[in-house]
Each structure stands twice: as C-alpha cells, then as structure tokens.
Design a protein around this motif. Structure first.
Motif, PDB file in Angstrom:
ATOM      1  N   ARG B  27       5.904  42.773  12.139  1.00 25.26           N
ATOM      2  CA  ARG B  27       5.880  41.469  12.783  1.00 25.26           C
ATOM      3  C   ARG B  27       6.974  41.406  13.830  1.00 25.26           C
ATOM      4  NH1 ARG B  27       6.826  36.132  13.462  1.00 25.26           N
ATOM      5  NH2 ARG B  27       5.037  34.763  13.244  1.00 25.26           N
ATOM      6  N   GLU B  28       6.738  40.567  14.846  1.00 26.34           N
ATOM      7  CA  GLU B  28       7.785  40.367  15.831  1.00 26.34           C
ATOM      8  C   GLU B  28       8.722  39.277  15.326  1.00 26.34           C
ATOM      9  OE1 GLU B  28       7.097  40.218  20.354  1.00 26.34           O
ATOM     10  OE2 GLU B  28       7.608  38.166  19.789  1.00 26.34           O
ATOM     11  N   VAL B  29      10.008  39.541  15.355  1.00 28.90           N
ATOM     12  CA  VAL B  29      10.968  38.509  14.960  1.00 28.90           C
ATOM     13  C   VAL B  29      12.035  38.358  16.046  1.00 28.90           C
ATOM     14  CG1 VAL B  29      10.626  38.974  12.487  1.00 28.90           C
ATOM     15  CG2 VAL B  29      12.543  40.038  13.689  1.00 28.90           C
ATOM     16  N   ALA B  46      11.927  32.884   8.233  1.00 30.52           N
ATOM     17  CA  ALA B  46      11.092  32.085   9.143  1.00 30.52           C
ATOM     18  C   ALA B  46      11.091  32.631  10.575  1.00 30.52           C
ATOM     19  CB  ALA B  46      11.516  30.623   9.128  1.00 30.52           C
ATOM     20  N   GLY B  47      10.930  33.954  10.680  1.00 28.99           N
ATOM     21  CA  GLY B  47      10.775  34.543  12.007  1.00 28.99           C
ATOM     22  C   GLY B  47      12.064  34.900  12.732  1.00 28.99           C
ATOM     23  N   TYR B  48      13.205  34.688  12.094  1.00 33.43           N
ATOM     24  CA  TYR B  48      14.502  34.992  12.710  1.00 33.43           C
ATOM     25  C   TYR B  48      15.317  35.887  11.785  1.00 33.43           C
ATOM     26  CZ  TYR B  48      13.261  31.476  16.054  1.00 33.43           C
ATOM     27  OH  TYR B  48      12.597  30.803  17.032  1.00 33.43           O
ATOM     28  N   ALA B  49      15.902  36.936  12.360  1.00 32.59           N
ATOM     29  CA  ALA B  49      16.816  37.759  11.561  1.00 32.59           C
ATOM     30  C   ALA B  49      18.098  36.957  11.407  1.00 32.59           C
ATOM     31  CB  ALA B  49      17.090  39.069  12.280  1.00 32.59           C
ATOM     32  N   ILE B  50      18.540  36.734  10.143  1.00 32.66           N
ATOM     33  CA  ILE B  50      19.730  35.899   9.946  1.00 32.66           C
ATOM     34  C   ILE B  50      20.963  36.710   9.554  1.00 32.66           C
ATOM     35  CG2 ILE B  50      18.457  33.774   9.432  1.00 32.66           C
ATOM     36  CD1 ILE B  50      19.189  34.335   6.419  1.00 32.66           C
TER      37      ILE B  50
END
Ligand code: SF4
Lengths: 366, 73
Positions: B27-29, B46-50
């Motif tokens: 997936r693209e993040v 939720a789609g963001y590397a934290i």
C-alpha cells in the motif's frame, strides 16, 4: 516470514505468558486488590481476545478506561457532521465514525436519507477525492487521539484544496487519565499507558502520574506478552511500594516520542478544553486548528456553533463503561437491546468500544 | 483505532512510500512524519507512518523480558 512476524509469535508465546502469570501471582498482595486501568481500545481487545484476565489472580483486576476515540466524541460533534451532510457537503470519515449516534441519528442515517457520506481509510484519501471533484464541498471528520492527530496536521499544513475543511474531534489522552484519578471510588493502583499514543508523545506527558499521584505507570505494546509484562511491572511496583514510569514497549516508544509529529501537531493545533461523551468537559484535552488555518476549519467555514447534544440515551450505561466503573455485562441492555448489529450506545459501535470488544469476544467464551 | 501495523518500505518518492505489510500486501503510505529509507520498517497508522522500527530494538525488548523475569526468580 519477516523477522517482525516471527517476533510477534514470540510475543504470543503461551509458555512465556504462563511464566509471567506465575510471577504476577507470586507478587500479588495476599490481602486487598490491585486495580490497573488501561486507556486503549486495542489493549482491551488484546486482553479480551486472548483471555488474559483468566490468567490473573482474582485480586489483580484490569479495567478499561476511556480508550476509544470514536466512543468519546460527543453527540454535538456528530450532530455537526450530520448537519453538514444534510446541507449537501460531502462528509468523509473513518468507518468507525459512521454509526456513532448523534442526538438525532448518525452519519449512516444521514447517508440512508440521501446525504453523501463516504468512508476513507486515511485523511489523504479524503483529500484525493476532494481534488477529483472540485465542484463539491468536502469535510473530513477528524477523530482520534495523539496517534491520529499528526496525520490531520500534515494535511492541514499541506495546502488543502479550497473545497476541503476539517471537522476536528481530536482528543488527548493524558488529561483524561488525570481526570480518572479524581473519580473517587475508582481507586486505581496503576496505569497501563497506550503504546501508539506514546509512540507520538513519548514518556514525558506521563511523568506527573508517578510524581504527583504516586501512580505506577507503564507504557505497553499490544501483544499478549506486552500487556502481561505491563501488569507484572505494575504489580511489582505496588508490592515494592514504588511509583515509577516504565516503558515496556521500547521497540516502538522512544522517550522523546516522535519529534517530527509533535512539531507538526504544534504547528497545526492549539490545545483547548474539550467535551468527552460520558465524561464531560476536560481542560486542555482537545485540539483545535490554529487561527492561521481557520480557512480549513469547518466550524469557522460554515459558521457552526457547538451546541449541547444528547450523549447518552436512556438506559445506556456508556458513561459508566467509558470510565471503567462497570463492565459491559452490567449494563441491562448488553447483548439484549444493544448488539453489534443494532448498537444503542457509542461503546457498541466502534470496533474499539469496550461493549463491542466484549460482545465479539467474551460472548463467545461465555 | 490506534491500531498500527509494521510494514517495510519498498520504494520512496517524496512524502509517499510503497510499503509491504507482509504476505505481499502493498500500500502507499505517507512518510512525512518519519525519517525512513528504503528497507526500513515503519509503524503505519491510518495511512501514515508514525514511527520507525529497528529490529535490534525488537530483539532488545525480548531480552528485557528475560532479564526482568530472571531478576524476579
Ligand atoms: S451495552 Fe450498549 S447500551 Fe449498554 S453501555 Fe454498552 S453501548 Fe451503552
């Protein structure tokens, strides 16, 4: 298998779990109780799904505090989203938000009545759609604790298109933990702090708990061994009469957290008082977009005033479940009038709500 | 909702990365919240590397447990 996948198997090793449980038993006080509170829906999932409570001695109790960011969004803020959807604004939200009850129905009800409500996996997806449909007005219902708020910050600071704004309902966890300590008859002996909130905020915001409240506090991960270790570390502190802040999850949580994310949050938001469903107003617990970003603040853009909403429906005990005062089973509606298919309260809606977690796991175990 | 899952960065372009969640799920993040390079593991929410993850730290946690448990013998 990646080495992380291999590791996660170790974090579920039943023998290791038994060993830790033995240690907890050996250290648990002979008289009295140790009550440990966590504040994270994912911790509750791990605990119920793996049946960890059954491994603990009777007098070591783990309760679930306000750890579901969807459940604690006040009805008034759902009402705002519903209002906008009814006005013809496209409302985008995470899947869990869709069915959260407002004072007069949920976003799903609005959708059923013809409003344009769309589920997104990430705020970036919402922006993507807004760019593709420039003649429509888009709002993103920004729900979540410190884990999620940085992504809203990134996009709010990244020049969103003119037809896009944020309806923020972000909340901060440490102020809610502090409030729990004031709930007299809860009598908490230790906190398990949420690992992924901590990945962002680091350890410092928890320092007050041991220092001022003499409350053992352990930041923990989400595998069964993580949670058992945290319980062990707290029981050990209690048995030794100490109160420390410890980090069980150093593979993810650095003492300083994620400075880049914190900087983004600080650039995008100011901290204000916020209402929490079932709890009430908590000082310094909500994030509001800064004045410089007011063009992207849906409340300003559409001139909305937050009114009082109907947070708890008659007969629903969510307000007691949310602060860990009662277990879902103690609510007369649990699995009778209120089920995952027909939820009454917010705690049964979100996959992280305590009632929902119990419905999906405890009900099966009996 | 604070669920976050480790993934490996396969390719990078600007703030976006293609990540592998294992078993071929790509997936693209968004990676603007972390300093990460191709091959690194990141924690995605939720789609963001934290956060970035280091395998060394993952292993250290395990030895931390062993130490703590041994000390309590
Ligand atoms: S079981 Fe349903 S009605 Fe009862 S507290 Fe939970 S969400 Fe509310």
């Amino acid at each position: 298998m990646s080495s992380f996948a291999a590791d996660s198997l170790k974090f579920r090793n039943p023998q290791l779990a038994q060993n830790i449980a033995q240690k907890i038993k050996a250290l648990a006080p002979k008289k009295g109780k140790v009550k440990i509170c966590h504040v994270c829906g994912t911790h509750e999932w791990t605990i119920t799904h793996f049946g960890l409570r059954s491994l603990l001695p009777e007098n070591v109790e783990v309760i679930a505090g306000p750890g579901c960011p969807v459940c604690i969004v006040p009805a008034a803020e759902i009402d705002e989203a519903v209002q906008l959807a009814r006005k013809g604004v496209v409302v985008t939200c995470f899947g869990d938000v869709l069915r959260v009850p407002g004072s007069e129905g949920s976003l799903l009800d609005a959708k059923a009545a013809g409003a344009d409500v769309r589920i997104v996996y990430a705020v970036s997806d919402a922006l993507q759609i807004a760019k593709q449909e420039p003649d429509k007005e888009f709002v993103f219902s920004a729900v979540g604790f410190e884990t999620t708020a940085p992504s809203t910050a990134v996009e709010a600071l990244g020049n969103p298109p003119k037809n896009f704004s944020f309806l923020t309902s972000h909340r901060l966890i440490p102020p809610a933990m502090e409030l729990l300590l004031g709930v007299g008859d809860l009598e908490i002996d230790g906190f398990i702090a949420p690992g992924h909130v901590s990945a962002i905020i680091g350890l410092k915001p928890y320092e007050l708990f041991p220092r001022i409240y003499r409350m053992p506090t352990v930041v923990a991960g989400f595998e069964p061994i993580d949670v058992l270790m945290a319980v062990y570390m707290i029981v050990k502190q209690v048995s030794e009469g100490t109160a420390l802040l410890e980090n069980e999850y150093p593979r993810v949580v650095k003492p300083e957290g994620n400075p880049k994310a914190l900087e983004m949050m600080n650039k995008a938001f100011t901290v204000t008082a916020g209402n929490w469903r079932g709890i009430g107003r908590i000082p310094d617990s909500a994030l509001q977009l800064r004045e410089s970003l007011s063009d992207y603040d849906a409340r300003q853009k559409f001139g909305m005033r937050v009114k009082q909403g109907k947070d708890i429906l008659l007969g629903c005990e969510c307000h007691l479940v949310i602060i860990g005062k009662i277990k879902p089973k103690e609510c007369p509606m649990f699995m009778k009038a209120c089920t995952p298919a027909k939820p009454v309260g917010a705690c049964m809606v979100s996959s992280e709500g305590t009632c929902r977690v119990w419905a999906k796991n405890v009900a099966v175990q009996g | 909702m604070c669920l976050a899952i480790p993934a490996k960065i396969m390719s990078l372009s600007g703030d976006k990365a293609n990540v592998d969640f294992g078993q071929g799920v790509l997936r693209e993040v968004n990676v603007s919240l972390v300093d990460a390079k191709v091959g690194d593991y990141v924690l995605v929410h939720a789609g963001y590397a934290i956060q970035t993850l280091e395998e060394k730290e993952a292993l250290e946690t395990l030895s931390l447990w062993n130490d703590i448990l041994a000390a309590g013998e």
